[in-house]
Write a protein that holds these residues in place. Structure first.
Motif, short mmCIF file in Angstrom:
data_model
loop_
_atom_site.label_atom_id
_atom_site.label_comp_id
_atom_site.label_asym_id
_atom_site.label_seq_id
_atom_site.Cartn_x
_atom_site.Cartn_y
_atom_site.Cartn_z
N ARG A 83 0.66 -1.27 -0.10
CA ARG A 83 0.10 -0.07 0.09
C ARG A 83 0.97 1.13 0.04
O ARG A 83 0.22 2.18 -0.42
N ASN A 84 2.03 1.14 0.74
CA ASN A 84 2.91 2.43 0.81
C ASN A 84 3.78 2.50 -0.67
O ASN A 84 4.62 3.47 -0.55
N GLU A 85 3.52 1.84 -1.55
CA GLU A 85 4.20 1.76 -2.82
C GLU A 85 3.77 2.93 -3.82
O GLU A 85 4.00 2.59 -4.86
N LYS A 86 2.92 3.58 -3.22
CA LYS A 86 2.10 4.60 -4.31
C LYS A 86 2.77 5.92 -4.15
O LYS A 86 2.82 6.51 -3.01
N TYR A 87 3.13 6.49 -5.05
CA TYR A 87 3.58 8.15 -5.14
C TYR A 87 3.27 8.80 -6.30
O TYR A 87 2.94 8.33 -7.34
N MET A 88 2.99 10.14 -6.09
CA MET A 88 2.73 11.02 -7.03
C MET A 88 3.92 12.05 -7.11
O MET A 88 4.61 12.31 -6.08
N ILE A 89 4.72 12.09 -8.39
CA ILE A 89 5.72 13.20 -8.53
C ILE A 89 4.89 14.50 -9.27
O ILE A 89 4.40 14.24 -10.31
N ILE A 90 5.11 15.33 -8.44
CA ILE A 90 4.57 16.84 -8.95
C ILE A 90 5.82 17.54 -9.73
O ILE A 90 6.99 17.82 -8.80
N LYS A 91 6.06 17.71 -10.81
CA LYS A 91 7.04 18.42 -11.67
C LYS A 91 6.43 19.74 -11.97
O LYS A 91 5.22 20.17 -11.45
N VAL A 95 2.05 16.12 -13.79
CA VAL A 95 1.97 15.05 -12.47
C VAL A 95 1.94 13.82 -12.98
O VAL A 95 1.51 13.53 -14.08
N GLU A 96 2.64 12.93 -12.30
CA GLU A 96 2.80 11.12 -12.82
C GLU A 96 2.74 10.52 -11.67
O GLU A 96 3.10 10.84 -10.40
N ILE A 97 1.73 9.55 -11.71
CA ILE A 97 1.56 8.65 -10.47
C ILE A 97 2.25 7.38 -10.84
O ILE A 97 2.04 6.60 -12.14
N PHE A 98 2.83 6.79 -9.88
CA PHE A 98 3.52 5.48 -9.97
C PHE A 98 2.89 4.55 -8.95
O PHE A 98 2.81 4.96 -7.71
N VAL A 99 3.03 3.41 -9.16
CA VAL A 99 2.50 2.20 -8.35
C VAL A 99 3.44 1.25 -8.45
O VAL A 99 3.78 0.70 -9.79
N ASN A 100 4.24 0.85 -7.40
CA ASN A 100 5.34 -0.32 -7.51
C ASN A 100 6.31 0.21 -8.75
O ASN A 100 6.80 -0.82 -9.06
N GLU A 117 -5.57 20.35 -6.86
CA GLU A 117 -6.47 18.99 -7.05
C GLU A 117 -5.70 18.02 -7.03
O GLU A 117 -6.00 16.77 -6.61
N ALA A 118 -4.73 18.02 -7.69
CA ALA A 118 -3.68 16.73 -7.84
C ALA A 118 -3.04 16.18 -6.36
O ALA A 118 -3.06 15.21 -5.85
N GLU A 119 -2.65 17.31 -5.46
CA GLU A 119 -2.40 17.01 -4.07
C GLU A 119 -3.62 16.59 -3.46
O GLU A 119 -3.63 15.51 -2.64
N GLY A 126 -3.80 7.84 -0.84
CA GLY A 126 -2.97 7.18 -0.23
C GLY A 126 -1.54 7.38 -0.98
O GLY A 126 -0.38 6.64 -0.54
N CYS A 127 -1.30 8.27 -1.89
CA CYS A 127 0.00 8.43 -2.48
C CYS A 127 0.99 9.33 -1.61
O CYS A 127 0.59 10.55 -1.19
N GLU A 128 2.19 8.94 -1.74
CA GLU A 128 3.35 9.67 -1.07
C GLU A 128 3.43 10.87 -2.44
O GLU A 128 3.47 10.66 -3.35
N ILE A 129 3.65 12.04 -2.01
CA ILE A 129 3.90 13.32 -2.70
C ILE A 129 5.21 13.59 -2.82
O ILE A 129 5.77 13.85 -1.68
#
Length: 132
Positions: A83-91, A95-100, A117-119, A126-129
């Motif tokens: 569950r903790n391997e979801k993150y969002m990269i804000i450039k 915005v890009e969303i990664f899972v695993n 809205e992205a945040e 539950g994405c890390e930003i």
């Protein structure tokens, strides 16, 4: 104390005898509900006591359902890690969303409102930003 030993001690000293999974889980549910009611009333001590009772009920329910407590704990740890391997990269402009570590999607950011809205979405899912 070993967790399996703890389950056996609780099992051997339980106050009610049943092998019916519905009854044991119902009893667990009642104890959790009592803990929540006490907490809602501001009685943290009673809430803790009820939660401790719920722990015993959980052990009994696991035993009735023939769940291996150690395997269940390890399984839950693995699920929590996933569950903790979801993150969002804000450039700067997207915005890009990664899972695993796999890119699952993304979109362009055109305004401050898009960023907010992205945040908001990141928090909902539950994405890390990560801001670059």
């Amino acid at each position: 104390m070993d967790i399996k030993d703890a389950v056996e001690l609780i099992w051997n000293n339980r106050k009610y005898i049943t092998d019916d999974p519905k009854k044991t889980i119902s009893h667990l549910n009642e104890e959790v509900a009592e803990s929540m009611k006490a907490l809602m009333k501001g009685d943290n001590d009673k809430a803790r006591r009820e939660l401790e009772d719920a722990l015993s009920c959980l052990f009994i329910a696991l035993k009735v359902m023939d769940v291996d407590i150690e395997k269940a704990i390890h399984s839950q740890i693995q699920q929590m890690k996933k569950r903790n391997e979801k993150y969002m990269i804000i450039k700067k402009d997207k915005v890009e969303i990664f899972v695993n570590d796999i890119l699952k999607g993304g979109w362009s950011i055109w305004s401050e409102e898009d960023l907010k809205e992205a945040e908001k979405l990141a928090k909902e899912f539950g994405c890390e930003i990560i801001t670059e």
